[in-house]
Structures are given as structure tokens and as C-alpha cells.
Design a protein around this motif. Structure first.
Motif, PDB file in Angstrom:
ATOM      1  N   ASN A 179     -43.781 -30.377   4.801  1.00 50.25           N
ATOM      2  CA  ASN A 179     -42.781 -30.650   3.760  1.00 50.25           C
ATOM      3  C   ASN A 179     -43.494 -31.087   2.486  1.00 50.25           C
ATOM      4  O   ASN A 179     -43.369 -32.225   2.042  1.00 50.25           O
ATOM      5  N   LYS A 181     -43.316 -30.453  -0.810  1.00 47.00           N
ATOM      6  CA  LYS A 181     -42.616 -30.895  -2.010  1.00 47.00           C
ATOM      7  C   LYS A 181     -42.043 -32.303  -1.843  1.00 47.00           C
ATOM      8  O   LYS A 181     -42.219 -33.167  -2.721  1.00 47.00           O
ATOM      9  N   LYS A 182     -41.381 -32.571  -0.730  1.00 44.49           N
ATOM     10  CA  LYS A 182     -40.762 -33.885  -0.517  1.00 44.49           C
ATOM     11  C   LYS A 182     -41.811 -34.992  -0.504  1.00 44.49           C
ATOM     12  O   LYS A 182     -41.668 -36.017  -1.186  1.00 44.49           O
ATOM     13  N   THR A 184     -45.052 -35.010  -1.596  1.00 45.86           N
ATOM     14  CA  THR A 184     -45.850 -35.197  -2.810  1.00 45.86           C
ATOM     15  C   THR A 184     -45.021 -35.739  -3.972  1.00 45.86           C
ATOM     16  O   THR A 184     -45.508 -36.589  -4.740  1.00 45.86           O
ATOM     17  N   LEU A 185     -43.782 -35.290  -4.114  1.00 50.96           N
ATOM     18  CA  LEU A 185     -42.968 -35.794  -5.216  1.00 50.96           C
ATOM     19  C   LEU A 185     -42.630 -37.268  -5.017  1.00 50.96           C
ATOM     20  O   LEU A 185     -42.594 -38.047  -5.980  1.00 50.96           O
ATOM     21  N   ASP A 203     -41.210 -35.200 -15.818  1.00 53.75           N
ATOM     22  CA  ASP A 203     -40.611 -33.920 -15.411  1.00 53.75           C
ATOM     23  C   ASP A 203     -41.655 -32.798 -15.427  1.00 53.75           C
ATOM     24  O   ASP A 203     -41.684 -31.951 -14.521  1.00 53.75           O
ATOM     25  N   LEU A 206     -44.080 -33.360 -12.371  1.00 58.24           N
ATOM     26  CA  LEU A 206     -43.426 -33.090 -11.091  1.00 58.24           C
ATOM     27  C   LEU A 206     -43.145 -31.600 -10.927  1.00 58.24           C
ATOM     28  O   LEU A 206     -43.242 -31.060  -9.814  1.00 58.24           O
ATOM     29  N   ASN A 207     -42.795 -30.923 -12.011  1.00 60.79           N
ATOM     30  CA  ASN A 207     -42.560 -29.479 -11.931  1.00 60.79           C
ATOM     31  C   ASN A 207     -43.848 -28.736 -11.591  1.00 60.79           C
ATOM     32  O   ASN A 207     -43.842 -27.814 -10.762  1.00 60.79           O
ATOM     33  N   ALA A 210     -44.695 -29.359  -7.947  1.00 59.85           N
ATOM     34  CA  ALA A 210     -43.780 -28.630  -7.065  1.00 59.85           C
ATOM     35  C   ALA A 210     -44.111 -27.148  -6.987  1.00 59.85           C
ATOM     36  O   ALA A 210     -43.804 -26.496  -5.984  1.00 59.85           O
ATOM     37  N   HIS A 211     -44.762 -26.610  -8.029  1.00 63.34           N
ATOM     38  CA  HIS A 211     -45.043 -25.176  -8.075  1.00 63.34           C
ATOM     39  C   HIS A 211     -46.515 -24.842  -7.852  1.00 63.34           C
ATOM     40  O   HIS A 211     -46.929 -23.695  -8.053  1.00 63.34           O
ATOM     41  N   THR A 214     -49.476 -24.534  -2.423  1.00 64.91           N
ATOM     42  CA  THR A 214     -49.495 -25.614  -1.438  1.00 64.91           C
ATOM     43  C   THR A 214     -50.644 -25.495  -0.447  1.00 64.91           C
ATOM     44  O   THR A 214     -51.195 -26.500  -0.004  1.00 64.91           O
TER      45      THR A 214
END
Length: 294
Positions: A179, A181-182, A184-185, A203, A206-207, A210-211, A214
Motif C-alpha cells: 500500500n 500511497k497510503k 508514504t503519504l 500538494d 504529495l502529488n 504519489a506518482h 513505486t
């Protein structure tokens, strides 16, 4: 494993820690992005600005990219040759390889130095790239005149991870794999921003996280822990630091291990001082460069 333990492990371990066209326009600045440097089967994207006898080579931290140095490129490019690169696997650099440890990422930096024929290089590495530029400097002591860490090397000389810590680390890596994204954010939100970090910068970061790729991002953490202290001793050069003070820098390890250093600090930012307070960051980096010249 409790969430706070997981976040702590990431903070402790990481903070110490498809190739495109040959030319593309970088949406974050007016420099032409080039990607004709090859190393270990991948292309390395970079920008090359300004002229001078000294080169400042900027290397970004984990899960971000070279655009985070845009203010520094503009400011320092008037007096220095300034190169900002995407480490292999990040930004616009290639991903077609399986090794992503510190030594391999350092070889990307060395490839940029060699293929651009850079001279009198000051390596500037943010976060995880602290170890990367350290190893790159060890690899090329005749070409690198100094290294500058940006919000890293904050716990040099700390005890190594215990057996239990290593087990928890494996658990943390597996959690990221399942998981990304969950996990790391949450980590970035809880550990890497200050109360004053602007929302637009949060923002953006985090963007980008998220991209990120991984597989590469996890592999950079999984493929071995880089030992900073013995390598800083091996470097035989003064370590320069431009750190944010949202988390303190413990300098006792430098003194105990007889590692020469100069610490300058940016106040009131989180883990990304070069974008949160670029003017203050540039002022502190100016002090570092003046000391290197002396």
C-alpha cells in the motif's frame, strides 16, 4: 505494527538516508531537459545552465525530481555552471534496470560528471541523496571538491539498527509494497512538513510522491543500508550542511569521529527548505560556497 512505529522507521532509515526524447522542455523552468547521458542501461535526464570554473551539481531526494532545484538553478546559474539531474528511476530518467542501491545511484552522478566533463564539482544532495553524493565524491576525489548535504546527516554516529529494528524495517518495506500511497503519504504528512509549510508546496510534494515509480522507490530503501559514518571518514573532506531546524541536527557524531563539518540552518521550514524558503536557502548555500572557496 503500530502506525507511529512504521512512520518512525521510515524517518530513521530513509532520511539518513521509460526514457524520453533526447530533448524536452521542463515544465518547471526554461531550461532544456537533456537525457542523452547513459549509465547502467538507462538514460539520465538533466539540465545544464550557466558557465564557470566551478560546477554545482544538484541531486534531489527520494520520490521527487530535479525541478525542486529550479530557484537555485536561476540564482546560482548567473555565476556558476549549474547542473540539476534526475537520479535513475526518478523524474524523467530511465527505469530499465534492477539495481537501485546507493552505490548504483552514485554511479549515475559520476556518469553525469564524466560525460559532461564537469570540473571542480560541488555535489549538493537532498535527503536520501546525501549518501548518494557522498559515495559519488569518494568515487571521484579528483573531480569533486566538496559535498553539501541538504536536510540530512542529522544523526551521524548513532548506534546501528538492532535485530528487532531490522525485523521492523522488513515489515515496513512489505507494507510499502502492498500500500505504497497510503503509507508514504501518511509518513510525509506526519514527519516531513512543518506547521508553516505552504499548502501548495505540500500538494506538489504529495502529488509527486504519489506518482513516483513505486518499484524503484521501494527498491532504493530495500537494497541495503548505506553506512554514513565510515564513509564520511573515508571522504577526507569537510562536510557542509544546509539543514532545516524542524528536526535538530546532532553534531556529536561528527566531533566524536573527527569529521570536519560546517552546519548552516534554515529556520521555519520542513524537510524541503530549497522550495519552502528558497531565498533563505540560497543565502545559507552562499555561506557554504564562500567557505569552500577559502
Amino acid at each position: 505494527m503500530k502506525k507511529l512505529n512504521l512512520l518512525y522507521l521510515f524517518a530513521a532509515c530513509t532520511l539518513l538516508f521509460a526514457c524520453g526524447d533526447p530533448q524536452r522542455e521542463n515544465k518547471h523552468n526554461n531550461n532544456t531537459v537533456r537525457a542523452h547521458i547513459k549509465n547502467n542501461n538507462i538514460s539520465i535526464a538533466y539540465t545544464d545552465t550557466g558557465k564557470g570554473d566551478t560546477t554545482l551539481l544538484f541531486v534531489h531526494g527520494w520520490a521527487i525530481n530535479k525541478s525542486y532545484w529550479a530557484d537555485q538553478v536561476v540564482y546560482f546559474g548567473k555565476r556558476y555552471r549549474v547542473v540539476a539531474m534526475d537520479m535513475g528511476g526518478f523524474g524523467e530518467s530511465g527505469t530499465n534496470r534492477s539495481k537501485w542501491d546507493t552505490w548504483t545511484l552514485a554511479s549515475d552522478v559520476n556518469a553525469v560528471i564524466d560525460q559532461l566533463k564537469l570540473k571542480n564539482v560541488v555535489l549538493i544532495g537532498h535527503s536520501m541523496a546525501g549518501g548518494v553524493v557522498l559515495q559519488a565524491a569518494i568515487n571521484q576525489p579528483d573531480k569533486v571538491i566538496a559535498i553539501v548535504g541538504v536536510d540530512n546527516f542529522k544523526g551521524v554516529g548513532s548506534p546501528p539498527m538492532s535485530a528487532n529494528d531490522k525485523k521492523d524495517f522488513v515489515t515496513a518495506i512489505n507494507a510499502m509494497k502492498h500500500n505504497f500511497k497510503k503509507i508514504t503519504l501518511e509518513w510525509f504528512n506526519h514527519q516531513l512538513f512543518s506547521k508553516t509549510t505552504p499548502k501548495d508546496i505540500k500538494d506538489r510534494i504529495l502529488n509527486d510522491v504519489a506518482h513516483t515509480d513505486t518499484v524503484v522507490a521501494v527498491a532504493t530503501q530495500e537494497q541495503g543500508i548505506y553506512e554514513e559514518t565510515p564513509n564520511l571518514v573515508k571522504l577526507k573532506k569537510k562536510l557542509y550542511l544546509v539543514n532545516s531546524d524542524y528536526q535538530p541536527t546532532d553534531t556529536t557524531g561528527f566531533v566524536r569521529n573527527k569529521i570536519p563539518f560546517m552546519l548552516t540552518q534554515v529556520h521555519g521550514t520542513g524537510h524541503f527548505p530549497m522550495v519552502e524558503a528558497p531565498k533563505e536557502f540560497n543565502t545559507q548555500l552562499e555561506k557554504v560556497l564562500a567557505d569552500i572557496k577559502r
